[in-house]
Design an enzyme around this catalytic site. Structure first.
Site, PDB file in Angstrom:
ATOM      1  N   LYS A   1      53.345  74.515  44.878  1.00 41.63           N
ATOM      2  CA  LYS A   1      53.539  74.341  46.495  1.00 41.63           C
ATOM      3  C   LYS A   1      55.043  74.372  46.796  1.00 41.63           C
ATOM      4  O   LYS A   1      55.800  74.269  45.801  1.00 41.63           O
ATOM      5  CB  LYS A   1      52.770  73.049  46.706  1.00 41.63           C
ATOM      6  CG  LYS A   1      51.215  73.324  46.450  1.00 41.63           C
ATOM      7  CD  LYS A   1      50.595  72.126  46.837  1.00 41.63           C
ATOM      8  CE  LYS A   1      50.362  71.778  48.307  1.00 41.63           C
ATOM      9  NZ  LYS A   1      49.377  72.825  49.247  1.00 41.63           N
TER      10      LYS A   1
ATOM     11  N   ASP B   1      50.381  79.661  53.689  1.00 39.80           N
ATOM     12  CA  ASP B   1      50.339  78.379  54.182  1.00 39.80           C
ATOM     13  C   ASP B   1      50.716  78.451  55.750  1.00 39.80           C
ATOM     14  O   ASP B   1      51.703  78.714  56.163  1.00 39.80           O
ATOM     15  CB  ASP B   1      51.378  77.296  53.645  1.00 39.80           C
ATOM     16  CG  ASP B   1      51.138  75.834  54.154  1.00 39.80           C
ATOM     17  OD1 ASP B   1      49.971  75.416  54.167  1.00 39.80           O
ATOM     18  OD2 ASP B   1      52.214  75.436  54.409  1.00 39.80           O
TER      19      ASP B   1
ATOM     20  N   LYS C   1      40.584  67.084  48.373  1.00 39.44           N
ATOM     21  CA  LYS C   1      40.761  65.930  49.273  1.00 39.44           C
ATOM     22  C   LYS C   1      39.358  65.740  49.273  1.00 39.44           C
ATOM     23  O   LYS C   1      38.363  65.709  50.094  1.00 39.44           O
ATOM     24  CB  LYS C   1      41.167  66.571  50.618  1.00 39.44           C
ATOM     25  CG  LYS C   1      42.591  67.118  50.577  1.00 39.44           C
ATOM     26  CD  LYS C   1      43.052  67.549  51.939  1.00 39.44           C
ATOM     27  CE  LYS C   1      44.350  68.266  51.999  1.00 39.44           C
ATOM     28  NZ  LYS C   1      44.694  68.856  53.194  1.00 39.44           N
TER      29      LYS C   1
ATOM     30  N   GLU D   1      52.282  78.805  46.568  1.00 38.30           N
ATOM     31  CA  GLU D   1      52.213  78.919  47.909  1.00 38.30           C
ATOM     32  C   GLU D   1      53.559  79.517  48.685  1.00 38.30           C
ATOM     33  O   GLU D   1      54.598  79.411  48.085  1.00 38.30           O
ATOM     34  CB  GLU D   1      52.166  77.384  48.396  1.00 38.30           C
ATOM     35  CG  GLU D   1      52.115  77.299  49.927  1.00 38.30           C
ATOM     36  CD  GLU D   1      52.117  75.864  50.169  1.00 38.30           C
ATOM     37  OE1 GLU D   1      51.097  75.162  50.319  1.00 38.30           O
ATOM     38  OE2 GLU D   1      53.347  75.196  50.179  1.00 38.30           O
TER      39      GLU D   1
ATOM     40  N   ARG E   1      19.049  52.342  49.228  1.00 36.43           N
ATOM     41  CA  ARG E   1      20.358  52.466  49.937  1.00 36.43           C
ATOM     42  C   ARG E   1      21.345  53.350  48.986  1.00 36.43           C
ATOM     43  O   ARG E   1      21.849  54.310  49.500  1.00 36.43           O
ATOM     44  CB  ARG E   1      21.046  51.082  50.048  1.00 36.43           C
ATOM     45  CG  ARG E   1      22.319  51.167  50.540  1.00 36.43           C
ATOM     46  CD  ARG E   1      22.167  51.573  52.141  1.00 36.43           C
ATOM     47  NE  ARG E   1      22.209  53.218  52.347  1.00 36.43           N
ATOM     48  CZ  ARG E   1      21.584  53.565  53.367  1.00 36.43           C
ATOM     49  NH1 ARG E   1      20.795  52.957  54.279  1.00 36.43           N
ATOM     50  NH2 ARG E   1      21.648  54.987  53.569  1.00 36.43           N
TER      51      ARG E   1
END
Length: 290
Positions: A172, A223, A140, A202, A105
């Site tokens: 950002k 963006d 992510k 960004e 597994r």
């Protein structure tokens, strides 16, 4: 190990061994009670792909198997990074039957996840072929498996972004707001003495793009811009000549939209879905008597 741009095979093997040890502790714990019902014997197991995929995860599968049976023999019929067909036997493992049962597994979990990431990445890479755009991953990722997933992105033909918050600067919108603007944030970044892969800022509008270019930004994240705005951003950036920045797209990229986005002339397209929205590839292990 934190730098997948320069990883050696030995480094990848060490990463796989670390991940395998943690996963086996989680699954096997103090012992596999069900495998203990099987008399000691040797066995041969084949892993079969039930669907087409880009194979990825060989170092992890081998680390799991050899953690339980150091002398197991593993023979691959489909190499790392190659595409397999449905119902193709991709690997054959000969070893202690109890160990193979205990490894099954965990080995398949790594194989199904990493092959899924590589397969999805390859589909995006295929979609932008012929343009200058690279397909790039993000942060992510599944906690604890970031390096493994970023390895899978590279196996699928993609490119790694920063590994974490420690190896590059990405300014950002919230950083810009907190710092007092693009100029102030870029000035602060220029004072950082730690080794950096890149400094990226960004922008959300063409005016912000102009401001970033004016302060010397060499990597800019566009963006959630529409196609006409992206084409104008590329035109303005190319007009900078040697001062041109690397342009990256982010936000809402899908397999249906990625080709048109790449055709605008951007350099990079970052896609969180490569690592966070993956459907496991279907593999199964079948035993035969040795």
């Amino acid at each position: 190990m934190t730098d997948l741009f320069t990883d050696s095979q030995a480094g990848i093997a060490a990463l796989a061994a670390r991940d395998a040890a943690l996963a086996l502790q989680e699954d096997v714990g103090t012992g596999d009670l069900t495998a203990g019902l099987v008399p000691p014997s040797r066995a041969v197991a084949r892993i079969i792909a039930r669907e087409a995929a880009v194979i990825c995860g060989a170092p992890w599968l081998e680390a799991v198997v050899r953690a339980l049976d150091p002398v197991a023999h593993v023979q691959w019929h489909c190499a790392e990074g190659e595409r397999c067909a449905p119902d193709q036997a991709i690997v054959e493992i000969a070893g202690d039957a109890r160990s193979l049962l205990s490894a099954e597994r965990t080995a398949l979990n790594f194989l199904q996840l990493l092959s899924a990431v590589a397969t999805k990445t390859a589909s995006y890479v295929d979609a932008v072929r012929g343009t200058r755009a690279q397909i790039v991953d993000t942060r992510k990722t599944l906690p604890g498996l970031r390096l493994a997933q970023k390895y899978a992105v590279r196996t699928g033909g993609g490119t790694n972004h920063r590994i974490g918050l420690f190896d590059a600067i990405l300014i950002k919108e919230n950083h810009i707001a907190a710092a007092g603007g693009i100029r102030a944030a870029m000035a602060a970044a220029a004072q950082v003495t730690a080794p950096l892969k890149f400094v990226e800022v960004e922008v959300e509008t063409l005016n912000e793009l102009d401001e970033a270019l004016a302060v010397g930004a060499r990597m800019i994240l566009l963006d959630n811009m529409d196609l006409p705005t992206l084409r104008e951003a590329v035109r303005r950036n190319d007009a900078m000549g040697e001062g041109r920045a690397v342009l990256e797209i982010s936000g809402g990229v899908t397999l249906d939209s990625v080709a048109a986005l790449a055709a605008t002339g951007v350099d990079r397209i970052s896609i969180g879905a490569l690592t966070k929205d993956v459907k496991a590839i279907d593999f199964s292990m079948r035993f035969q008597e040795a």
